[in-house]
Design a protein around this motif. Sequence first.
Motif, PDB file in Angstrom:
ATOM      1  N   ALA A  38       0.823  -1.209   0.000  1.00 34.29           N
ATOM      2  CA  ALA A  38       0.000   0.000   0.000  1.00 34.29           C
ATOM      3  C   ALA A  38       0.856   1.257   0.000  1.00 34.29           C
ATOM      4  N   ARG A  39       1.986   1.210   0.683  1.00 37.64           N
ATOM      5  CA  ARG A  39       2.886   2.370   0.707  1.00 37.64           C
ATOM      6  C   ARG A  39       3.483   2.618  -0.678  1.00 37.64           C
ATOM      7  N   ILE A  40       3.781   1.544  -1.390  1.00 35.93           N
ATOM      8  CA  ILE A  40       4.299   1.684  -2.757  1.00 35.93           C
ATOM      9  C   ILE A  40       3.209   2.177  -3.693  1.00 35.93           C
ATOM     10  N   ALA A  41       2.010   1.579  -3.569  1.00 40.73           N
ATOM     11  CA  ALA A  41       0.903   1.917  -4.460  1.00 40.73           C
ATOM     12  C   ALA A  41       0.456   3.363  -4.315  1.00 40.73           C
ATOM     13  N   ALA A  42       0.731   3.985  -3.179  1.00 41.88           N
ATOM     14  CA  ALA A  42       0.331   5.375  -2.960  1.00 41.88           C
ATOM     15  C   ALA A  42       1.196   6.354  -3.743  1.00 41.88           C
ATOM     16  N   ASN A  43       2.303   5.900  -4.282  1.00 42.10           N
ATOM     17  CA  ASN A  43       3.237   6.774  -4.987  1.00 42.10           C
ATOM     18  C   ASN A  43       2.927   6.823  -6.478  1.00 42.10           C
ATOM     19  N   GLY A  44       3.551   7.766  -7.168  1.00 43.01           N
ATOM     20  CA  GLY A  44       3.324   7.922  -8.594  1.00 43.01           C
ATOM     21  C   GLY A  44       3.723   6.667  -9.354  1.00 43.01           C
ATOM     22  N   PRO A  45       2.819   6.048 -10.106  1.00 46.96           N
ATOM     23  CA  PRO A  45       3.138   4.780 -10.771  1.00 46.96           C
ATOM     24  C   PRO A  45       4.251   4.893 -11.809  1.00 46.96           C
ATOM     25  N   LEU A  46       4.316   6.000 -12.516  1.00 46.74           N
ATOM     26  CA  LEU A  46       5.394   6.167 -13.489  1.00 46.74           C
ATOM     27  C   LEU A  46       6.745   6.281 -12.791  1.00 46.74           C
ATOM     28  N   ALA A  47       6.769   7.019 -11.688  1.00 46.33           N
ATOM     29  CA  ALA A  47       8.010   7.181 -10.926  1.00 46.33           C
ATOM     30  C   ALA A  47       8.445   5.866 -10.302  1.00 46.33           C
ATOM     31  N   VAL A  48       7.489   5.095  -9.782  1.00 47.46           N
ATOM     32  CA  VAL A  48       7.811   3.794  -9.207  1.00 47.46           C
ATOM     33  C   VAL A  48       8.399   2.875 -10.278  1.00 47.46           C
ATOM     34  N   ASP A 106       1.774  13.402 -14.206  1.00 49.53           N
ATOM     35  CA  ASP A 106       1.967  13.040 -12.801  1.00 49.53           C
ATOM     36  C   ASP A 106       3.070  13.867 -12.150  1.00 49.53           C
ATOM     37  N   ALA A 107       4.099  14.227 -12.925  1.00 47.97           N
ATOM     38  CA  ALA A 107       5.185  15.028 -12.379  1.00 47.97           C
ATOM     39  C   ALA A 107       4.722  16.440 -12.034  1.00 47.97           C
ATOM     40  N   GLN A 108       3.629  16.900 -12.664  1.00 50.03           N
ATOM     41  CA  GLN A 108       3.025  18.179 -12.301  1.00 50.03           C
ATOM     42  C   GLN A 108       2.069  18.007 -11.116  1.00 50.03           C
ATOM     43  N   GLU A 109       1.385  16.882 -11.102  1.00 52.41           N
ATOM     44  CA  GLU A 109       0.400  16.633 -10.058  1.00 52.41           C
ATOM     45  C   GLU A 109       1.045  16.457  -8.681  1.00 52.41           C
ATOM     46  N   GLY A 110       2.184  15.792  -8.621  1.00 55.86           N
ATOM     47  CA  GLY A 110       2.830  15.550  -7.337  1.00 55.86           C
ATOM     48  C   GLY A 110       3.172  16.831  -6.590  1.00 55.86           C
ATOM     49  N   PRO A 111       3.936  17.752  -7.189  1.00 59.50           N
ATOM     50  CA  PRO A 111       4.230  19.024  -6.521  1.00 59.50           C
ATOM     51  C   PRO A 111       2.983  19.860  -6.252  1.00 59.50           C
ATOM     52  N   ALA A 168      -0.084  18.757  -5.630  1.00 56.55           N
ATOM     53  CA  ALA A 168      -0.773  18.180  -4.474  1.00 56.55           C
ATOM     54  C   ALA A 168      -0.055  18.515  -3.179  1.00 56.55           C
ATOM     55  N   PHE A 169       1.269  18.503  -3.218  1.00 49.84           N
ATOM     56  CA  PHE A 169       2.050  18.857  -2.025  1.00 49.84           C
ATOM     57  C   PHE A 169       1.771  20.303  -1.624  1.00 49.84           C
TER      58      PHE A 169
END
Length: 260
Positions: free
Chosen positions: A197-207, A241-246, A248-249
Amino acid sequence: MSPVGGRPAPVRTEVRDQTLVITLDRPEARNAVDAAVAAGVAEALDHLDATAELRVGVLTGAGGTFCSGMDLKAFLAGESPMVEGRGLAGLTQRAPEKPLIAAVEGWALAGGFEIALACDLVVAAEDARFGVPEVKRGLVAAAGAALRLPELLPLPIALELLLTGDPVDARRAADLGLVNRVVPTGLALEAALELAARIAANGPLAVAASRRIARASRGWSNEEQWQRQEEVTLPVLLSEDAQEGPRAFAEKRAPRWQGR
């Protein structure tokens, strides 16, 4: 997987949130790998990779044993526990594209240990035991252990495991860096699901890119490693996703990953 000839399927799958749990279900044979198990695992891993909603796989065994390796009786009867191009249990030569966690209770022996070594992460119960006793039978641990253990361990330690065939317990395996977490007996699957679950919460492309670099870079020369890394990471940096991550933060909310 579907039952064959009226018998229960030797590999079960279950979706838990964004994780696919794959269970080797031959407890009467200590989850030994025969042709049906190999085909079932390969089918489950294909489903994991093909399903966008699934982010992580967890591989475990039923009945308090992870896997005792190749089913020798089935092998002597002419069955193959291998899948062409994918290796033992449809896994040891070719891993899935998505992260795979082994949840180990009891024995991960011979090919069972090699299956665990083919996974990205390992969660082990305190009663887990890992070993490659092939030399005790005049055989070679050729489903991955003879190749992977020298990559993961100092050579003398790898050779001790390969040449004595003696098992190690979960704590020793963790001390050697072969196991990520040791948990009370009976809780390996639960702990693996928490990690998934901790892995799945992260950006799938980045993972996916991080995993690809970590797995492939051992074969890259010093001259090419930065260029090869950039080839993998540039599409991620240019993604939505690289735009969404920052964003969302900055907005103090959970990110909504699109995988693009």
